[in-house]
Scaffold this motif. Structure first.
Motif, PDB file in Angstrom:
ATOM      1  N   ALA A 208       0.840  -1.343   0.147  1.00  0.00           N
ATOM      2  CA  ALA A 208       0.040  -0.001  -0.057  1.00  0.00           C
ATOM      3  C   ALA A 208       0.935   1.286   0.053  1.00  0.00           C
ATOM      4  O   ALA A 208       0.399   2.320  -0.439  1.00  0.00           O
ATOM      5  CB  ALA A 208      -0.987   0.130   1.167  1.00  0.00           C
ATOM      6  N   GLU A 209       2.086   1.152   0.308  1.00  0.00           N
ATOM      7  CA  GLU A 209       3.123   2.231   0.550  1.00  0.00           C
ATOM      8  C   GLU A 209       3.800   2.342  -0.696  1.00  0.00           C
ATOM      9  O   GLU A 209       4.109   3.287  -1.579  1.00  0.00           O
ATOM     10  CB  GLU A 209       3.857   2.343   1.835  1.00  0.00           C
ATOM     11  N   LEU A 210       4.177   1.037  -1.187  1.00  0.00           N
ATOM     12  CA  LEU A 210       5.349   0.725  -2.553  1.00  0.00           C
ATOM     13  C   LEU A 210       4.484   1.343  -3.622  1.00  0.00           C
ATOM     14  O   LEU A 210       5.151   1.933  -4.673  1.00  0.00           O
ATOM     15  CB  LEU A 210       5.631  -0.440  -2.686  1.00  0.00           C
ATOM     16  N   LEU A 211       3.282   0.657  -3.761  1.00  0.00           N
ATOM     17  CA  LEU A 211       2.518   1.086  -5.042  1.00  0.00           C
ATOM     18  C   LEU A 211       3.359   0.622  -6.530  1.00  0.00           C
ATOM     19  O   LEU A 211       3.502   1.429  -7.200  1.00  0.00           O
ATOM     20  CB  LEU A 211       1.968   2.403  -5.176  1.00  0.00           C
ATOM     21  N   ALA A 212       3.747  -0.486  -6.289  1.00  0.00           N
ATOM     22  CA  ALA A 212       4.713  -1.167  -7.397  1.00  0.00           C
ATOM     23  C   ALA A 212       4.001  -1.368  -8.662  1.00  0.00           C
ATOM     24  O   ALA A 212       2.705  -1.851  -8.634  1.00  0.00           O
ATOM     25  CB  ALA A 212       5.434  -2.418  -6.607  1.00  0.00           C
TER      26      ALA A 212
ATOM     27  N   ALA B  17      -4.503  -4.765  -8.030  1.00  0.00           N
ATOM     28  CA  ALA B  17      -5.411  -4.981  -7.404  1.00  0.00           C
ATOM     29  C   ALA B  17      -5.178  -5.163  -5.943  1.00  0.00           C
ATOM     30  O   ALA B  17      -5.989  -4.883  -5.249  1.00  0.00           O
ATOM     31  CB  ALA B  17      -5.968  -6.415  -8.118  1.00  0.00           C
ATOM     32  N   TYR B  18      -4.128  -5.792  -5.734  1.00  0.00           N
ATOM     33  CA  TYR B  18      -3.605  -6.133  -4.372  1.00  0.00           C
ATOM     34  C   TYR B  18      -3.176  -4.825  -3.568  1.00  0.00           C
ATOM     35  O   TYR B  18      -3.735  -4.684  -2.589  1.00  0.00           O
ATOM     36  CB  TYR B  18      -2.514  -6.993  -4.325  1.00  0.00           C
ATOM     37  N   ALA B  19      -2.677  -3.973  -4.289  1.00  0.00           N
ATOM     38  CA  ALA B  19      -2.184  -2.833  -3.514  1.00  0.00           C
ATOM     39  C   ALA B  19      -3.294  -1.785  -3.310  1.00  0.00           C
ATOM     40  O   ALA B  19      -3.633  -1.055  -2.433  1.00  0.00           O
ATOM     41  CB  ALA B  19      -1.067  -1.986  -4.251  1.00  0.00           C
ATOM     42  N   ALA B  20      -4.223  -1.738  -4.499  1.00  0.00           N
ATOM     43  CA  ALA B  20      -5.512  -0.960  -4.176  1.00  0.00           C
ATOM     44  C   ALA B  20      -6.285  -1.334  -3.142  1.00  0.00           C
ATOM     45  O   ALA B  20      -6.894  -0.708  -2.307  1.00  0.00           O
ATOM     46  CB  ALA B  20      -6.169  -1.020  -5.322  1.00  0.00           C
TER      47      ALA B  20
ATOM     48  N   GLY C  55      12.423  -2.520   7.730  1.00  0.00           N
ATOM     49  CA  GLY C  55      12.876  -1.497   6.884  1.00  0.00           C
ATOM     50  C   GLY C  55      12.992  -1.504   5.420  1.00  0.00           C
ATOM     51  O   GLY C  55      13.993  -1.608   4.695  1.00  0.00           O
ATOM     52  N   HIS C  56      11.861  -1.829   4.993  1.00  0.00           N
ATOM     53  CA  HIS C  56      11.830  -2.224   3.481  1.00  0.00           C
ATOM     54  C   HIS C  56      12.136  -0.834   2.580  1.00  0.00           C
ATOM     55  O   HIS C  56      11.496   0.023   2.931  1.00  0.00           O
ATOM     56  CB  HIS C  56      10.239  -2.637   3.170  1.00  0.00           C
ATOM     57  N   LEU C  57      12.883  -1.273   1.704  1.00  0.00           N
ATOM     58  CA  LEU C  57      13.415   0.152   0.928  1.00  0.00           C
ATOM     59  C   LEU C  57      12.849   0.174  -0.373  1.00  0.00           C
ATOM     60  O   LEU C  57      12.222  -0.732  -0.928  1.00  0.00           O
ATOM     61  CB  LEU C  57      15.034   0.003   0.577  1.00  0.00           C
ATOM     62  N   PRO C  58      12.099   1.452  -0.896  1.00  0.00           N
ATOM     63  CA  PRO C  58      11.482   1.642  -1.993  1.00  0.00           C
ATOM     64  C   PRO C  58      12.135   1.369  -3.098  1.00  0.00           C
ATOM     65  O   PRO C  58      11.482   1.051  -4.174  1.00  0.00           O
ATOM     66  CB  PRO C  58      11.061   3.010  -1.739  1.00  0.00           C
ATOM     67  N   THR C  59      13.631   1.305  -3.159  1.00  0.00           N
ATOM     68  CA  THR C  59      14.217   0.871  -4.528  1.00  0.00           C
ATOM     69  C   THR C  59      15.341   0.161  -4.081  1.00  0.00           C
ATOM     70  O   THR C  59      15.688   0.215  -2.710  1.00  0.00           O
ATOM     71  CB  THR C  59      14.872   2.084  -5.045  1.00  0.00           C
ATOM     72  N   PRO C  60      15.897  -1.015  -4.563  1.00  0.00           N
ATOM     73  CA  PRO C  60      16.922  -2.012  -4.581  1.00  0.00           C
ATOM     74  C   PRO C  60      18.024  -1.231  -4.096  1.00  0.00           C
ATOM     75  O   PRO C  60      18.452   0.065  -4.407  1.00  0.00           O
ATOM     76  CB  PRO C  60      17.061  -2.880  -5.557  1.00  0.00           C
TER      77      PRO C  60
END
Length: 285
Positions: free
Chosen positions: A177-181, A186-189, A278-283
């Motif tokens: 829900a934060e990453l919006l990848a 469907a899942y993130a929404a 501490g999930h990072l938005p980019t690798p």
């Protein structure tokens, strides 16, 4: 005097999506039983042919196996096959819970739609088929994740209000829900909507002392992620995106859920708490 969480004696918890051996629901149910709760466990009544190999090897019996674990801790357990996307089934679950235990205090909305072809660009979401029933994969995810959370929260909130003793509703969201990848529409929404529903219901139910929060896990080692190859692919995913360098466990999530249900968490409501190592938005580069 040792510090310990309190507020669980004589309480009843309902945990949806609690039947998988490697999962979030099972550790949550067990942790709440360890804390002192009687537990209602729901699952979809999975066909044994769909069990992963480790469940087959263990002779796993879905929610019945988790119920045995709860009873071994000296607590009562009620396993119920229920479809949270069906409001009538949810109303029946409330009735069965009250009939068996006389009350409900904590509801953990953990049930989620399986990863089944929905991780594609939004424009390419196809049709999900089951027998003669055809449902868009978007709709399947929304029915279980979002609508199921709403139906459960609505029905059990009514019961809690009638009891007049407050309570806690915990919705399982996701770091998605934060990453919006891309390819998670469907899942993130559904999880973004769950976060919003959490805040709204917390404000509505606060006067009745019913707390509503969401926990948003990151990458957790469960059978839901068995479609991600273990080895280099998995190690790179964890190593590149998680600051703490390891995937989460169901127990990690269970500790937070238990705290939010406790008396020590009694002044927390309307929050979405990310628990992701501490999930990072980019690798990492």
């Amino acid at each position: 005097m040792a510090y310990s969480l309190t507020g669980f004696d004589g309480k009843v918890a309902v945990v949806t999506g609690a039947g998988r051996m490697r999962s979030i629901g099972r550790p949550v149910a067990v942790a709440l039983a360890q804390a002192g709760c009687d537990v209602v466990l729901t699952g979809t009544g999975r066909n044994r042919d769909s069990y992963p190999q480790d469940e087959r090897d263990a002779g796993w019996c879905d929610i019945d196996s988790v119920a045995q674990e709860v009873r071994a801790l000296g607590r009562r357990a009620l396993p119920v096959v229920a479809d949270v996307s069906d409001p009538a089934a949810v109303d029946l679950l409330v009735a069965k819970t009250v009939d068996a235990f006389g009350r409900v205090d904590f509801v953990i909305n953990n049930a989620g739609a399986a990863r089944a072809g929905d991780r594609v660009p939004a424009a390419d979401l196809a049709i999900w088929r089951s027998g003669d029933l055809a449902i868009e994969k978007w709709q399947k995810v929304m029915d279980v994740n979002l609508n199921g959370t709403f139906y459960m929260s609505r029905a059990f909130a009514r019961q809690m209000r009638e009891q007049g003793n407050g309570g806690a509703i915990i919705n399982v969201s996701s770091v998605a829900a934060e990453l919006l990848a891309p390819q998670t529409s469907a899942y993130a929404a559904s999880k973004v909507a769950i976060n919003g529903l959490t805040t709204i219901m917390a404000r509505e139910l606060g006067p009745e002392q019913i707390r509503v929060n969401a926990v948003a896990p990151g990458i957790v080692e469960t059978s839901r992620l068995d479609d991600v190859p273990r080895g280099k692919v998995w190690d790179d995913l964890v190593g590149n995106y998680i600051a703490l360098g390891r995937a989460g466990t169901g127990e990690d999530i269970a500790h937070l859920v238990t705290f939010l249900c406790s008396e020590q968490g009694a002044w927390i409501s309307g929050q979405t708490i990310y628990i992701d190592g501490g999930h990072l938005p980019t690798p990492r580069q």
